[in-house]
Write a protein that holds these residues in place. Structure first.
Motif, short mmCIF file in Angstrom:
data_model
loop_
_atom_site.label_atom_id
_atom_site.label_comp_id
_atom_site.label_asym_id
_atom_site.label_seq_id
_atom_site.Cartn_x
_atom_site.Cartn_y
_atom_site.Cartn_z
N PRO A 15 0.83 -1.22 0.00
CA PRO A 15 0.00 0.00 0.00
C PRO A 15 0.85 1.26 0.00
O PRO A 15 0.93 2.00 0.99
CB PRO A 15 -0.82 -0.13 1.28
CG PRO A 15 0.04 -0.93 2.20
CD PRO A 15 0.80 -1.90 1.33
N SER A 16 1.47 1.55 -1.14
CA SER A 16 2.47 2.61 -1.23
C SER A 16 1.82 3.97 -1.51
O SER A 16 2.01 4.55 -2.59
CB SER A 16 3.51 2.27 -2.31
OG SER A 16 2.86 1.91 -3.52
N VAL A 17 1.07 4.47 -0.56
CA VAL A 17 0.42 5.77 -0.67
C VAL A 17 1.36 6.83 -0.12
O VAL A 17 1.78 6.78 1.04
CB VAL A 17 -0.92 5.80 0.09
CG1 VAL A 17 -1.58 7.17 -0.05
CG2 VAL A 17 -1.85 4.69 -0.41
N VAL A 86 0.74 5.07 -5.18
CA VAL A 86 -0.64 4.89 -5.62
C VAL A 86 -1.56 5.87 -4.90
O VAL A 86 -1.18 6.48 -3.89
CB VAL A 86 -1.14 3.44 -5.36
CG1 VAL A 86 -0.28 2.44 -6.11
CG2 VAL A 86 -1.15 3.11 -3.86
N GLN A 87 -2.77 5.98 -5.42
CA GLN A 87 -3.80 6.79 -4.78
C GLN A 87 -4.30 6.11 -3.50
O GLN A 87 -4.25 4.89 -3.38
CB GLN A 87 -4.98 6.97 -5.73
CG GLN A 87 -4.78 8.03 -6.79
CD GLN A 87 -4.99 9.43 -6.26
OE1 GLN A 87 -5.85 9.69 -5.43
NE2 GLN A 87 -4.18 10.36 -6.76
N PRO A 88 -4.81 6.89 -2.54
CA PRO A 88 -5.49 6.26 -1.40
C PRO A 88 -6.68 5.44 -1.88
O PRO A 88 -7.22 5.67 -2.97
CB PRO A 88 -5.94 7.46 -0.56
CG PRO A 88 -5.06 8.59 -0.96
CD PRO A 88 -4.74 8.36 -2.42
N VAL A 89 -7.09 4.51 -1.05
CA VAL A 89 -8.18 3.60 -1.40
C VAL A 89 -9.54 4.30 -1.40
O VAL A 89 -10.41 4.01 -2.22
CB VAL A 89 -8.19 2.40 -0.43
CG1 VAL A 89 -9.47 1.60 -0.55
CG2 VAL A 89 -6.97 1.53 -0.68
N GLY A 90 -9.74 5.24 -0.46
CA GLY A 90 -11.07 5.82 -0.29
C GLY A 90 -11.95 4.89 0.52
O GLY A 90 -11.48 4.14 1.38
N ASP A 91 -13.23 4.88 0.23
CA ASP A 91 -14.19 4.07 0.95
C ASP A 91 -14.09 2.61 0.48
O ASP A 91 -14.48 2.28 -0.64
CB ASP A 91 -15.61 4.60 0.70
CG ASP A 91 -16.67 3.88 1.53
OD1 ASP A 91 -16.33 2.88 2.21
OD2 ASP A 91 -17.84 4.31 1.49
N TYR A 110 -7.71 -6.69 -10.69
CA TYR A 110 -8.25 -5.63 -9.83
C TYR A 110 -7.31 -5.38 -8.66
O TYR A 110 -6.73 -6.30 -8.09
CB TYR A 110 -9.63 -6.01 -9.30
CG TYR A 110 -10.70 -5.98 -10.36
CD1 TYR A 110 -11.50 -4.85 -10.55
CD2 TYR A 110 -10.89 -7.07 -11.21
CE1 TYR A 110 -12.46 -4.81 -11.54
CE2 TYR A 110 -11.85 -7.04 -12.21
CZ TYR A 110 -12.64 -5.91 -12.36
OH TYR A 110 -13.59 -5.87 -13.35
N GLY A 111 -7.17 -4.11 -8.30
CA GLY A 111 -6.37 -3.71 -7.14
C GLY A 111 -5.87 -2.30 -7.32
O GLY A 111 -5.72 -1.80 -8.44
N ARG A 112 -5.62 -1.62 -6.19
CA ARG A 112 -5.11 -0.25 -6.27
C ARG A 112 -3.68 -0.28 -6.81
O ARG A 112 -2.82 -0.98 -6.29
CB ARG A 112 -5.14 0.40 -4.89
CG ARG A 112 -4.56 1.79 -4.85
CD ARG A 112 -5.29 2.75 -5.82
NE ARG A 112 -6.44 3.41 -5.21
CZ ARG A 112 -7.56 3.64 -5.87
NH1 ARG A 112 -7.70 3.25 -7.13
NH2 ARG A 112 -8.55 4.26 -5.27
N GLY A 113 -3.47 0.48 -7.87
CA GLY A 113 -2.18 0.50 -8.54
C GLY A 113 -2.02 -0.55 -9.61
O GLY A 113 -1.01 -0.55 -10.33
N ALA A 114 -3.02 -1.43 -9.77
CA ALA A 114 -2.91 -2.47 -10.79
C ALA A 114 -2.75 -1.86 -12.17
O ALA A 114 -2.03 -2.39 -13.02
CB ALA A 114 -4.15 -3.36 -10.76
N GLU A 150 6.25 9.55 -5.72
CA GLU A 150 5.28 10.51 -5.17
C GLU A 150 4.46 11.22 -6.24
O GLU A 150 3.95 12.31 -6.02
CB GLU A 150 6.02 11.56 -4.32
CG GLU A 150 7.09 12.33 -5.07
CD GLU A 150 7.92 13.26 -4.18
OE1 GLU A 150 7.89 13.12 -2.95
OE2 GLU A 150 8.62 14.12 -4.75
N GLU A 151 4.28 10.57 -7.39
CA GLU A 151 3.54 11.22 -8.48
C GLU A 151 2.11 11.53 -8.06
O GLU A 151 1.58 12.61 -8.34
CB GLU A 151 3.56 10.34 -9.72
CG GLU A 151 3.06 11.03 -10.99
CD GLU A 151 1.55 11.00 -11.16
OE1 GLU A 151 1.02 11.83 -11.93
OE2 GLU A 151 0.89 10.15 -10.52
N GLU A 152 1.44 10.57 -7.41
CA GLU A 152 0.05 10.79 -7.03
C GLU A 152 -0.09 11.87 -5.97
O GLU A 152 -1.15 12.49 -5.82
CB GLU A 152 -0.57 9.48 -6.51
CG GLU A 152 -0.57 8.33 -7.50
CD GLU A 152 -1.52 8.54 -8.67
OE1 GLU A 152 -2.04 9.66 -8.84
OE2 GLU A 152 -1.72 7.58 -9.44
N ALA A 153 0.95 12.13 -5.23
CA ALA A 153 0.92 13.14 -4.17
C ALA A 153 1.44 14.49 -4.64
O ALA A 153 1.65 15.39 -3.83
CB ALA A 153 1.72 12.66 -2.96
#
Length: 450
Positions: A15-17, A86-91, A110-114, A150-153
């Motif tokens: 979970p690399s947020v 990656v982006q945060p997951v959210g809800d 499926y998955g965050r950052g996939a 840190e691109e998403e941030a």
């Protein structure tokens, strides 16, 4: 493909947020995993995890992975970019699968950052594996790899990182694998991107909260002022109504409302907004979105006049206008339209410039040929409504480099959203196409492409 997908799954599990408030150690773990993948190629002269200090704050940026192999026998050097954050997951309740547990269903992973952008990382790694397997040590092409953390941030330390590592990053061709394709079967080169301006708007109307029954009707609360203020940003068609925000006049390909409804999830009965062709609204015109608001939740609602609130506004800027000019225009508009004398504040301002590609060089011709062979379909040139502001930094640091913006996403990838996924056939074609591009540049250099 099996090895690339297995390694992609391992990256997705991290979970690399890189946003504030999230565990930096996970971003460091992700960087270490990417470094290990590049080390295992036994191809590079060096592979390192590096950081740069953000000049404005003195804070250390997130870890990036930098690898380099010098060119030989007059061949060019190519820089391969992607990002491992990656982006945060959210809800999480809006996800049908666990966000950080890679799951294959219906030909998609499926998955965050996939898709955004660990698939971009693995497209680079997989293409290099294919190149090494085919040619062994008989490779003259110079290859640098830059996997940002840190691109998403907001890429806060990006410019400093470029400056500090300019010699290690310098290249004749730069491939940014962080965009999309026309559809799951048709590849694309991205030739235009909108810029961005993001900021937090504070609205204050009262010194303290008051009873809505005792004073409602005479005293404006912060939400009333905010609703009226934000309503001035768009006209009745939903088009942006801010003086000073520019539009680009450029033709767009055919794209139907039915396609928009399918790809964006727009239900029947809800009308699209704006004017002009649909793609002109997405590619060539500005947009304004309220992406967050601090205000009492429904659960915590009470009969109270709220004295102040904060909202985050995300502005997409048409190609041809700087992000700073766009921010200045919208800030001036908001100040001029503040109702009831509401006090406004502006904070956490981030701006990024748009991108218009020069595709006249031979690198673009090589890329189109590789995409056509890898996908079995003629590629198209597209614009993207999203923003990759750091490309302007790349252009500034390496003005002579030919920049190619590619991607592994299709319109149903849902990057940044719940249910993010990667179309597996698209990923396979993207990986093969990049391997073919590397092979062409190693064989032919930047001479005339057929």
């Amino acid at each position: 493909m099996p090895a690339a997908l297995a390694d992609l799954g391992r990256l997705v599990r991290i979970p690399s947020v890189a946003f504030a408030g999230f565990d930096r150690a996970e971003v460091e773990r992700s960087a270490a995993a990417v470094k290990s993948l590049l080390d295992d190629l036994a191809f590079f002269d060096r592979v390192e995890v590096r950081t740069a200090t953000i000049p404005e704050t003195g804070v250390e940026g997130m870890p990036a992975v930098l690898a380099s192999r010098a060119a030989r026998n007059g061949r060019p050097t190519i820089l391969l970019y992607a990002h491992h954050d990656v982006q945060p997951v959210g809800d999480e309740d809006l996800w049908d699968t666990a966000p950080f547990e890679p799951t294959v269903q219906g030909g998609r992973l499926y998955g965050r950052g996939a898709a955004d952008d660990k698939a971009g990382v693995m497209a680079h790694v997989g293409a290099l594996r294919a190149l090494v397997a085919a040619l062994g040590d008989d490779i003259d092409l110079g290859v640098n790899v830059f996997i940002e953390g840190e691109e998403e941030a907001g890429s806060a330390s990006f410019a400093a990182f470029l400056h500090e590592n300019a010699d290690a990053l310098r290249a004749d061709v730069i491939v940014v694998a962080d965009s999309g394709n026309w559809d799951a079967a048709t590849p694309a080169l991205t030739v235009s991107l909108r810029g961005n301006a993001r900021f937090t708007l504070g609205v204050r109307t009262l010194a303290h909260a008051s009873h809505s029954g005792m004073f409602g009707g005479a005293v404006p609360d912060a939400m009333l002022a905010t609703v009226k203020l934000l309503g001035t940003l768009w006209d009745d068609d939903g088009a942006v109504a801010v003086a000073g925000l520019a539009e680009r006049d450029a033709a767009t390909p055919e794209y139907t409302e039915e396609t928009l409804r399918d790809e964006a999830g727009l239900p029947e009965g809800v009308r699209p907004i704006g004017r002009g062709t649909i793609l002109s609204r997405i590619w060539n015109k500005p947009s304004i979105t309220v992406t967050g608001i601090d205000f009492p939740t429904v659960r915590n609602a009470s009969n109270t006049l709220t004295p102040e609130l904060s909202a985050v506004l995300s502005v997409r800027v048409a190609p041809g206008q700087s992000g700073r000019d766009a921010y200045d225009a919208i800030a001036a508009h908001l100040r001029a339209h503040a109702p009831f004398g509401a006090e406004l504040t502006f904070s956490d301002v981030e701006v990024g410039d748009p991108f218009l590609a020069d595709t006249s060089g031979t690198a673009a011709a090589h890329a189109r040929a590789a995409l056509a062979e890898g996908y079995g379909t003629t590629p198209v040139d597209i614009g993207i409504g999203g923003s990759i502001p750091f490309i302007a930094d790349l252009v500034g640091q390496f003005p002579a480099a030919q920049i190619l913006v590619t991607g592994v996403e299709d319109p149903h990838a849902r990057a940044h959203s719940p249910g993010e996924s990667l179309h597996l056939d698209t990923f396979r074609h993207a990986l093969v196409s990049e391997a073919l591009l590397l092979e062409r540049l190693d064989r032919e250099g930047l001479g005339t492409a057929d």
